[in-house]
Motif scaffolding. Structure first.
Motif, PDB file in Angstrom:
ATOM      1  N   CYS A 107       6.682  -7.951   1.326  1.00 34.56           N
ATOM      2  CA  CYS A 107       6.725  -7.086   0.339  1.00 34.56           C
ATOM      3  C   CYS A 107       7.952  -6.053   0.560  1.00 34.56           C
ATOM      4  O   CYS A 107       8.397  -5.907   1.671  1.00 34.56           O
ATOM      5  CB  CYS A 107       5.537  -6.302   0.221  1.00 34.56           C
ATOM      6  SG  CYS A 107       5.420  -5.051  -0.889  1.00 34.56           S
ATOM      7  N   CYS A 109       7.918  -3.150   0.567  1.00 31.66           N
ATOM      8  CA  CYS A 109       7.663  -1.899   1.122  1.00 31.66           C
ATOM      9  C   CYS A 109       7.637  -2.073   2.748  1.00 31.66           C
ATOM     10  O   CYS A 109       7.184  -1.168   3.601  1.00 31.66           O
ATOM     11  CB  CYS A 109       6.260  -1.422   0.849  1.00 31.66           C
ATOM     12  SG  CYS A 109       4.623  -2.286   1.305  1.00 31.66           S
ATOM     13  N   CYS A 129      -0.476  -6.452  -2.181  1.00 28.81           N
ATOM     14  CA  CYS A 129       0.287  -5.897  -0.844  1.00 28.81           C
ATOM     15  C   CYS A 129      -0.889  -5.361   0.077  1.00 28.81           C
ATOM     16  O   CYS A 129      -1.749  -4.754  -0.472  1.00 28.81           O
ATOM     17  CB  CYS A 129       1.444  -5.357  -0.961  1.00 28.81           C
ATOM     18  SG  CYS A 129       2.038  -4.496   0.263  1.00 28.81           S
ATOM     19  N   CYS A 132       0.899  -1.527  -0.003  1.00 33.92           N
ATOM     20  CA  CYS A 132       1.207  -0.636  -0.959  1.00 33.92           C
ATOM     21  C   CYS A 132       0.220  -1.307  -2.268  1.00 33.92           C
ATOM     22  O   CYS A 132      -0.752  -2.219  -2.073  1.00 33.92           O
ATOM     23  CB  CYS A 132       2.380  -0.604  -1.070  1.00 33.92           C
ATOM     24  SG  CYS A 132       3.287  -2.205  -1.930  1.00 33.92           S
TER      25      CYS A 132
END
Ligand SMILES: [Zn+2]
Length: 157
Positions: A107, A109, A129, A132
């Motif tokens: 991801c 993030c 995810c 997040c």
């Protein structure tokens, strides 16, 4: 993901007896040997895929532990449907992480979207995810025809 209860035309709280009855009814109607005599072409193809879907659904739902896994996966997938989907990811683009027994894609993030073997088997499509609140939609390859080797429909790994 595939709705096994829906395929059999049953509610998620149906008893094994009810599921079996529904399955047997479908099999009788859609069995390839039977259908061949009355239908041809497109209808026969539809019957064959219905027959295969019903067989797979019954195989999972008749096994208490597989059914429990499917129920858990279905619940998680239904919840995830409400989340915004960030992007579509092809199943073949996921990386198999042997140590953790999961399929994985990173991801933005820095966390990972992770799909377990049973998620993949049941074709769970919305994957959150781990770090997040984003989700991706996993796009599976189309089901193989019955005459092919059919390796993609087996439990991966
Ligand atoms: Zn993330």
């Amino acid at each position: 993901m595939e709705d096994y209860y829906g395929i059999l035309g049953c509610q998620p709280d149906a008893s094994k007896h009810d599921l079996k009855e529904a399955y047997q009814k479908l099999i009788l109607t859609h069995h390839p040997d039977k259908v061949q005599q009355v239908n041809s072409g497109a209808q026969q193809k539809a019957d064959t895929s219905m027959f295969q879907a019903a067989t797979k659904a019954w195989k999972v739902l008749s096994d208490p532990s597989l059914r429990a896994e499917f129920d858990a996966c279905w619940k998680q997938n239904s919840l995830a449907q409400k989340w915004p989907v960030q992007e579509d990811v092809l199943f073949e683009d996921l990386e198999w992480i042997e140590d953790e027994d999961v399929y994985c894609v990173s991801c933005r993030c820095g966390g990972n979207y992770e799909l377990t073997k049973s998620d993949a088997f049941f074709k769970a499509d919305i994957v959150p995810c781990g770090s997040c609140s984003l989700c991706v939609r996993v796009v599976y390859p189309p089901a193989q025809n019955s005459n092919d080797s059919g390796t993609s429909s087996n439990l991966p790994g």
